[in-house]
Design an enzyme around this catalytic site. Structure first.
Site, short mmCIF file in Angstrom:
data_model
loop_
_atom_site.label_atom_id
_atom_site.label_comp_id
_atom_site.label_asym_id
_atom_site.label_seq_id
_atom_site.Cartn_x
_atom_site.Cartn_y
_atom_site.Cartn_z
N LYS A 24 9.82 49.05 1.90
CA LYS A 24 11.27 49.05 2.03
C LYS A 24 11.70 49.17 3.48
CE LYS A 24 13.51 50.82 -2.12
NZ LYS A 24 14.18 51.99 -2.73
N ILE A 41 18.38 53.00 -0.56
CA ILE A 41 18.48 51.68 -1.17
C ILE A 41 17.98 51.83 -2.59
CG2 ILE A 41 17.92 49.24 -0.96
CD1 ILE A 41 19.34 50.43 1.49
N ASP A 54 6.38 43.62 -7.89
CA ASP A 54 7.69 44.02 -7.38
C ASP A 54 8.41 42.77 -6.90
OD1 ASP A 54 9.92 45.12 -6.17
OD2 ASP A 54 8.82 46.75 -5.21
N GLU A 89 17.50 45.09 -11.77
CA GLU A 89 16.86 45.93 -12.79
C GLU A 89 15.37 45.62 -12.93
OE1 GLU A 89 16.42 48.68 -15.49
OE2 GLU A 89 18.54 48.22 -15.20
N ARG A 130 11.66 42.56 -6.06
CA ARG A 130 12.93 42.88 -5.42
C ARG A 130 13.03 42.28 -4.02
NH1 ARG A 130 12.79 49.28 -6.27
NH2 ARG A 130 10.63 48.83 -5.68
#
Length: 399
Positions: free
Chosen positions: A344, A237, A316, A282, A318
Site C-alpha cells: 500500500k 486507505i 489482491d 469489496e 485492489r
C-alpha cells in the site's frame, strides 16, 4: 458471566472497548454501569435493555440469535482510552496500567530507497499508469454517537461509477474540487453541496467562501503543513468490507481496523487531523458475491489467498490510484499511513510519488495488544495468511 456467555454462544466480542454514553451533569435518569463477575462493566445502554426486559435482580444475556447493539454503529471516534494506545502516534505519555500492552509503532519509511532500509517491503506493487480525475460533489458534517464530528466527502471519478468516500477529521482539511466555484451557482447552492466555512445554521445566507479575486481564499486554509511529523495527518486507505463492517464477521479484522483508525484520528491530541479514504472495492477487489464464494472455499480448507486463486481472481485485485487522487484533491501530499501492508505504501504514493508516505503506523489487533477486540480461529488464520503469503508487516510475537 460475560466471558462465559461469549464462550457458550460463540459470538465475537466487541470490536472496541465499550464506552459509556455522554450525559450532562443535569441528567437524572442515567443508568449506572452494572459490574459483572469478571469485573468488566456492561454499558449503561445494555443495563437499560435488561432493566426494561424485567431482569431487575439478575442480568440475563440476550438470546444467541441477537448481537449486541454496541456493534452498530461502532462507538469509538474520539473515545477516551489509555494514552498508551496512541503514544507512538501523538507523543502522549505511555500508561503502565496494562503491562502486557505494547503501543502501536510509527516507523519511518522511504519508498525511494531499495531493500529493507526503505521500510516498504521487497514487493513491487502494481501502479496505475495515470491518476484518475476525481471530483468531490458534496460534503456534509456527520455528528457521531460519541460527540466527535467528521466531514463525509463523496467523490465521483472517470474510471468507474462507484461513490468513493473520504471521511475527514479536523476543520483544516478541505477539498479543492468542492470549494472551486461553479458557473451560475448561488450562495445557497454552495452551502447545500458543502462548500462553506464554519458551521451551517438556520437563516445563514452566505457560504463564507471568498471569491478568486480576493487575496486569501478560504479554500487555502488546508492542513498542508511542513515541518515535524506531528504536522502530518494520519491516513487510512480502507477498502469496503460489508461482512466485517456491517455483518459483524469474525473472518477478518476490517471492521476493527476502520473503528480504530477513526478513534485515533478523532483524538484531541491529534492536531493534524486525519483522512479515511473509503474505496468501494469489496473483497480485495473481487466483489461481494465472489467474496462469499471464497468464504465457502475457506470452510472447505483453503486460506484467503488460495480461495481467491481457485476462483480465478488475483490474491489482491485492489488499486489505489483513486486514493492518491483523492488525497491530492484534499491537498494532503505528506501523510502518515495506518497500515500493515507494505504494498500500500508505494501504491498510494502514485506513479510519480505525487503523495509521500513519511511514516507507516502499524495496525495491531486489539486482542493482541490486550485492549479488548475479538478472537476467532478464522481471523487468526486470516492474519497468519496475510503475514506469510502477502508480506504484511505484523509482528506475531506481539500476541
Amino acid at each position: 458471566m460475560a466471558g462465559q456467555w461469549r464462550n457458550e454462544t460463540g459470538l465475537p466480542s466487541f470490536y472496541s472497548p465499550k464506552t459509556a454514553p455522554q450525559h450532562s451533569e443535569s441528567d437524572t435518569d442515567e443508568v449506572p454501569s452494572v459490574p459483572l463477575e469478571d469485573d468488566n462493566p456492561i454499558s449503561s445502554h445494555d443495563a437499560a435493555v435488561h432493566r426494561i426486559a424485567g431482569s431487575s435482580s439478575t442480568i440475563q444475556p440476550p438470546p444467541p440469535s441477537l448481537l449486541s447493539p454496541s456493534f452498530t454503529p461502532p462507538a469509538t471516534p474520539g473515545t477516551i482510552t489509555p494514552s498508551a494506545s496512541i503514544s507512538s502516534i501523538t507523543g502522549a505519555s505511555i500508561s503502565a496500567a496494562s503491562p502486557s500492552f505494547r503501543p502501536a509503532r510509527a516507523v519511518p519509511v522511504d519508498s525511494s530507497l531499495s531493500g529493507p532500509e526503505s521500510g516498504c517491503g521487497s514487493n513491487k506493487p502494481r501502479l496505475v499508469e495515470r491518476l484518475p480525475n476525481v471530483e468531490c460533489i458534496v460534503r456534509a458534517r456527520i455528528p457521531t454517537v460519541t460527540g466527535t464530528e467528521m466531514f463525509l466527502h463523496l467523490y465521483t471519478n472517470d474510471i468507474d461509477n462507484k461513490e468513493h468516500l473520504a471521511i475527514v477529521f479536523g476543520d483544516n482539511i478541505r477539498s479543492k474540487s468542492l470549494d472551486a466555484p461553479r458557473p451560475g451557482e448561488t450562495e445557497t447552492d454552495r452551502m447545500v453541496r458543502g462548500a462553506y466555512v464554519g458551521r451551517l445554521y438556520p437563516g445563514r445566507t452566505t457560504s463564507g467562501m471568498m471569491r478568486p479575486s480576493d487575496a486569501t481564499p478560504a479554500a487555502e486554509n488546508n492542513n498542508n503543513l511542513a515541518g515535524s511529523n506531528s504536522d502530518i495527518p494520519l491516513v487510512r486507505i480502507h477498502s469496503e468490507c460489508y461482512t466485517g463492517e456491517t455483518a459483524w464477521s469474525a473472518r477478518c479484522d476490517c471492521g476493527e481496523q476502520l473503528d480504530e483508525a477513526a478513534r485515533l484520528m478523532a483524538l484531541p491530541s491529534n492536531k493534524a487531523g486525519g483522512v479515511i479514504i473509503y474505496l468501494r472495492q469489496e473483497g480485495r477487489g473481487i466483489g461481494l458475491g465472489e467474496k462469499l464464494k471464497a468464504y465457502n472455499l475457506q470452510d472447505l480448507g483453503s486460506d484467503t489467498v488460495e480461495a481467491n486463486l481457485l476462483l480465478r481472481h488475483p490474491a489482491d485485485a485492489r488499486s489505489y490510484g483513486l486514493a492518491t487522487a483523492m488525497l491530492m484533491d484534499l491537498e494532503q501530499t505528506e501523510i502518515k499511513l495506518l497500515t500493515n501492508n507494505p504494498d500500500k505504501i508505494r501504491a498510494v504514493e502514485g506513479p510519480n510519488r505525487e503523495v509521500i508516505v513519511r511514516e507507516r503506523v502499524e495496525m495491531v489487533p486489539l486482542s493482541w495488544r490486550g485492549k479488548g477486540g475479538f478472537r476467532s480461529k478464522e481471523v487468526e488464520g486470516y492474519l497468519k495468511t496475510k503475514i506469510e503469503k502477502m508480506g504484511h508487516m505484523l509482528d506475531m510475537e506481539t500476541k
